[in-house]
Design an enzyme around this catalytic site. Sequence first.
Site, PDB file in Angstrom:
ATOM      1  N   HIS A 229      -7.088  17.994  -4.974  1.00 39.22           N
ATOM      2  CA  HIS A 229      -6.776  17.480  -3.629  1.00 39.22           C
ATOM      3  C   HIS A 229      -8.087  17.159  -2.911  1.00 39.22           C
ATOM      4  O   HIS A 229      -8.766  16.235  -3.265  1.00 39.22           O
ATOM      5  CB  HIS A 229      -5.911  18.506  -2.900  1.00 39.22           C
ATOM      6  CG  HIS A 229      -5.344  18.075  -1.583  1.00 39.22           C
ATOM      7  ND1 HIS A 229      -5.326  16.787  -1.134  1.00 39.22           N
ATOM      8  CD2 HIS A 229      -4.771  18.820  -0.596  1.00 39.22           C
ATOM      9  CE1 HIS A 229      -4.760  16.738   0.059  1.00 39.22           C
ATOM     10  NE2 HIS A 229      -4.413  17.950   0.417  1.00 39.22           N
ATOM     11  N   HIS A 268      -3.488   8.754  -7.930  1.00 35.60           N
ATOM     12  CA  HIS A 268      -2.873   9.262  -6.694  1.00 35.60           C
ATOM     13  C   HIS A 268      -1.375   9.410  -6.924  1.00 35.60           C
ATOM     14  O   HIS A 268      -0.779   8.611  -7.637  1.00 35.60           O
ATOM     15  CB  HIS A 268      -3.118   8.275  -5.540  1.00 35.60           C
ATOM     16  CG  HIS A 268      -2.967   8.889  -4.195  1.00 35.60           C
ATOM     17  ND1 HIS A 268      -1.748   9.029  -3.595  1.00 35.60           N
ATOM     18  CD2 HIS A 268      -3.864   9.446  -3.357  1.00 35.60           C
ATOM     19  CE1 HIS A 268      -1.905   9.612  -2.421  1.00 35.60           C
ATOM     20  NE2 HIS A 268      -3.189   9.888  -2.252  1.00 35.60           N
ATOM     21  N   ASP A 322     -11.476   9.728  -2.359  1.00 40.59           N
ATOM     22  CA  ASP A 322     -12.575  10.629  -2.748  1.00 40.59           C
ATOM     23  C   ASP A 322     -13.635   9.958  -3.609  1.00 40.59           C
ATOM     24  O   ASP A 322     -14.655  10.578  -3.909  1.00 40.59           O
ATOM     25  CB  ASP A 322     -11.989  11.835  -3.499  1.00 40.59           C
ATOM     26  CG  ASP A 322     -11.239  12.740  -2.543  1.00 40.59           C
ATOM     27  OD1 ASP A 322     -10.084  13.095  -2.841  1.00 40.59           O
ATOM     28  OD2 ASP A 322     -11.797  13.055  -1.482  1.00 40.59           O
TER      29      ASP A 322
HETATM   30  C1  SDX Z   1      -6.357  13.335  -2.385  1.00 40.16           C
HETATM   31  O1  SDX Z   1      -1.516  13.306  -1.532  1.00 40.16           O
HETATM   32  C2  SDX Z   1      -2.444  12.742  -0.884  1.00 40.16           C
HETATM   33  O2  SDX Z   1      -2.221  11.867  -0.065  1.00 40.16           O
HETATM   34  C3  SDX Z   1      -3.829  13.259  -1.192  1.00 40.16           C
HETATM   35  C4  SDX Z   1      -4.966  12.566  -0.476  1.00 40.16           C
HETATM   36  C5  SDX Z   1      -4.913  12.816   1.012  1.00 40.16           C
HETATM   37  O3  SDX Z   1      -5.463  12.005   1.763  1.00 40.16           O
HETATM   38  O4  SDX Z   1      -4.405  13.887   1.401  1.00 40.16           O
HETATM   39  O5  SDX Z   1      -4.909  11.172  -0.694  1.00 40.16           O
HETATM   40  C6  SDX Z   1      -6.316  13.096  -0.934  1.00 40.16           C
HETATM   41  O6  SDX Z   1      -6.041  14.411  -2.817  1.00 40.16           O
HETATM   42  C7  SDX Z   1      -6.733  12.206  -3.288  1.00 40.16           C
HETATM   43  C8  SDX Z   1      -6.650  12.609  -4.795  1.00 40.16           C
HETATM   44  C9  SDX Z   1      -7.943  13.387  -5.136  1.00 40.16           C
HETATM   45  N1  SDX Z   1      -7.849  13.962  -6.504  1.00 40.16           N
HETATM   46  C10 SDX Z   1      -8.490  13.410  -7.522  1.00 40.16           C
HETATM   47  O7  SDX Z   1      -9.167  12.384  -7.457  1.00 40.16           O
HETATM   48  C11 SDX Z   1      -8.354  14.208  -8.815  1.00 40.16           C
HETATM   49  C12 SDX Z   1      -8.089  13.258  -9.988  1.00 40.16           C
HETATM   50  N2  SDX Z   1      -6.746  12.671  -9.795  1.00 40.16           N
HETATM   51  C13 SDX Z   1      -5.679  13.260 -10.576  1.00 40.16           C
HETATM   52  O8  SDX Z   1      -5.799  14.645 -10.769  1.00 40.16           O
HETATM   53  C14 SDX Z   1      -4.309  12.761 -10.129  1.00 40.16           C
HETATM   54  O9  SDX Z   1      -4.370  11.391 -10.039  1.00 40.16           O
HETATM   55  C15 SDX Z   1      -3.679  13.306  -8.858  1.00 40.16           C
HETATM   56  C16 SDX Z   1      -3.685  14.795  -8.794  1.00 40.16           C
HETATM   57  C17 SDX Z   1      -4.380  12.775  -7.658  1.00 40.16           C
HETATM   58  C18 SDX Z   1      -2.231  12.819  -8.832  1.00 40.16           C
HETATM   59  O10 SDX Z   1      -1.621  13.460  -9.862  1.00 40.16           O
HETATM   60  P1  SDX Z   1      -0.098  13.182 -10.297  1.00 40.16           P
HETATM   61  O11 SDX Z   1       0.594  12.245  -9.369  1.00 40.16           O
HETATM   62  O12 SDX Z   1       0.518  14.521 -10.541  1.00 40.16           O
HETATM   63  O13 SDX Z   1      -0.315  12.356 -11.621  1.00 40.16           O
HETATM   64  P2  SDX Z   1      -0.335  12.994 -13.083  1.00 40.16           P
HETATM   65  O14 SDX Z   1      -1.389  14.051 -13.162  1.00 40.16           O
HETATM   66  O15 SDX Z   1       1.078  13.354 -13.431  1.00 40.16           O
HETATM   67  O16 SDX Z   1      -0.830  11.753 -13.979  1.00 40.16           O
HETATM   68  C19 SDX Z   1       0.077  10.683 -14.321  1.00 40.16           C
HETATM   69  C20 SDX Z   1      -0.607   9.927 -15.465  1.00 40.16           C
HETATM   70  C21 SDX Z   1      -1.085  10.866 -16.573  1.00 40.16           C
HETATM   71  O17 SDX Z   1      -1.155  10.135 -17.781  1.00 40.16           O
HETATM   72  P3  SDX Z   1       0.015  10.338 -18.886  1.00 40.16           P
HETATM   73  O18 SDX Z   1       0.010  11.830 -19.246  1.00 40.16           O
HETATM   74  O19 SDX Z   1       1.314   9.884 -18.196  1.00 40.16           O
HETATM   75  O20 SDX Z   1      -0.410   9.449 -20.031  1.00 40.16           O
HETATM   76  O21 SDX Z   1      -1.813   9.299 -14.964  1.00 40.16           O
HETATM   77  C22 SDX Z   1      -2.940   9.867 -15.595  1.00 40.16           C
HETATM   78  C23 SDX Z   1      -2.494  11.188 -16.187  1.00 40.16           C
HETATM   79  O22 SDX Z   1      -3.310  11.554 -17.273  1.00 40.16           O
HETATM   80  N3  SDX Z   1      -3.955  10.103 -14.552  1.00 40.16           N
HETATM   81  C24 SDX Z   1      -5.261   9.985 -14.748  1.00 40.16           C
HETATM   82  C25 SDX Z   1      -5.835  10.298 -13.506  1.00 40.16           C
HETATM   83  N4  SDX Z   1      -4.874  10.608 -12.618  1.00 40.16           N
HETATM   84  C26 SDX Z   1      -3.700  10.473 -13.277  1.00 40.16           C
HETATM   85  N5  SDX Z   1      -5.991   9.652 -15.836  1.00 40.16           N
HETATM   86  C27 SDX Z   1      -7.343   9.643 -15.686  1.00 40.16           C
HETATM   87  N6  SDX Z   1      -7.972   9.948 -14.518  1.00 40.16           N
HETATM   88  C28 SDX Z   1      -7.255  10.271 -13.417  1.00 40.16           C
HETATM   89  N7  SDX Z   1      -7.871  10.577 -12.281  1.00 40.16           N
END
Ligand code: SDX
Length: 385
Positions: A229, A268, A322
């Site tokens: 997050h 996201h 981020d």
């Molecule tokens: C914030 O909610 C909000 O609004 C949050 C926020 C706010 O203003 O409050 O916007 C702030 O938290 C932004 C996000 C910051 N976090 C990160 O940057 C961490 C990296 N991102 C991931 O961990 C992920 O994208 C999340 C946690 C942000 C979202 O996760 P989800 O919706 O649970 O997605 P998921 O983990 O189920 O992934 C879905 C698919 C997967 O691939 P498959 O298994 O289906 O093949 O997308 C892939 C994931 O592997 N994926 C990524 C990825 N994020 C998702 N692959 C590579 N790099 C990534 N960052």
Amino acid sequence: MTIIVAKPGEVQFPKGMEGVIARETTKGYVDGQKGKLYYHGIPIEEIAEHSTYEEVFFLLMYDKLPTKDELSILEMRMRQYREIPDAVYDFIKSRAGGYNVHPMSILRTAVSMLAPFDDASEEQAAAEREAIKITSRMATITAAIGRVRRGLEPIHPRYELSHAANFLYMYLGEDQDDFMNRLMDVLLILHADHGCNASTFATLVVISTLADMYSAIVGGISALKGPLHGGANERAMAMLDEIGSEKDAEPWILNAIAKKKKIMGFGHRVYKAYDPRARILHSYAEEITKRAGTERWLNIASTIERVMIAKLGAKGIFPNVDFYSGTVMSSMGIERRLFTPIFATGRVAGWAAHAVEQLKDNRIYRPRFIYVGPVDASYTPIDER
Ligand code: SDX
């Protein structure tokens, strides 16, 4: 009828409550498919160009842009609450210098410490005033943490400066120019609110039990600390550092994608398009990195963005808020471990506004589990186990 006893995996449900509606709100709207963000219906691009953090706080709290008088009154109220108790400074000075303690833990504890010094902290009716107090004081606490971590004395707030300018003065130790103060204001504005994100939902759950505003905001700080997050900004910057040079960026990111690593600052739950906040920060990054001589970071980041979108854009993986925020804050002279406390210093406006909205039409949050454990079990005395 909700099935609550089943075999593991027998009943399908959205993990992480994906897509589950928590409540109605008038505060903000995220259009994930189009990559649009609105604060009370106004596009974030217009807000970032014309507004101030104090004005955004008013908009989120009261569902309207303030008149000049209304804005002056809120600014005056926030300024009068800027100072924090000596005991909180003493705590920060005693613990924030230890590099094994994350500044978000110091921030969480310091905000919690404010409550016993505030006679009104337990009054439900005071929720709005507590919201203004805490929103104002988060900047003072975050700046003090940043000073102590660098072995410096905290600097007390001044009252003639804007919220953003006063934060930079307290943190950097001297007045900043208009560009830096404007950039700090935009950073706080962009982080102010974002739908039902994990930390805002944590705040809602706590306030829905009719706990006090301090407890609710501490819940938000606690949730924001996590690297999935609010903690991603720090890790995205560490990634740029690890890569080190623009020529190494493409092979590094291709290798990481091949290993299915989660790339910090990308992806996201709601945005399946470019996060509009990242686009705004990217435009500021060009100016601030030129001023700071840190174009290297921006060049690495731009290469990562190009490759990530080429490889994962089809899956809806794009830069989020981020990704460029770290490059911008580092170039402003802000240390990495302070990125998430600054995110919290912006987001507290949204947490507070949603908490006040929840109290106006409250019902305690109480979802269900699907129980997949043993049933009709009996107690086995310890000597027979
Ligand atoms: C914030 O909610 C909000 O609004 C949050 C926020 C706010 O203003 O409050 O916007 C702030 O938290 C932004 C996000 C910051 N976090 C990160 O940057 C961490 C990296 N991102 C991931 O961990 C992920 O994208 C999340 C946690 C942000 C979202 O996760 P989800 O919706 O649970 O997605 P998921 O983990 O189920 O992934 C879905 C698919 C997967 O691939 P498959 O298994 O289906 O093949 O997308 C892939 C994931 O592997 N994926 C990524 C990825 N994020 C998702 N692959 C590579 N790099 C990534 N960052």
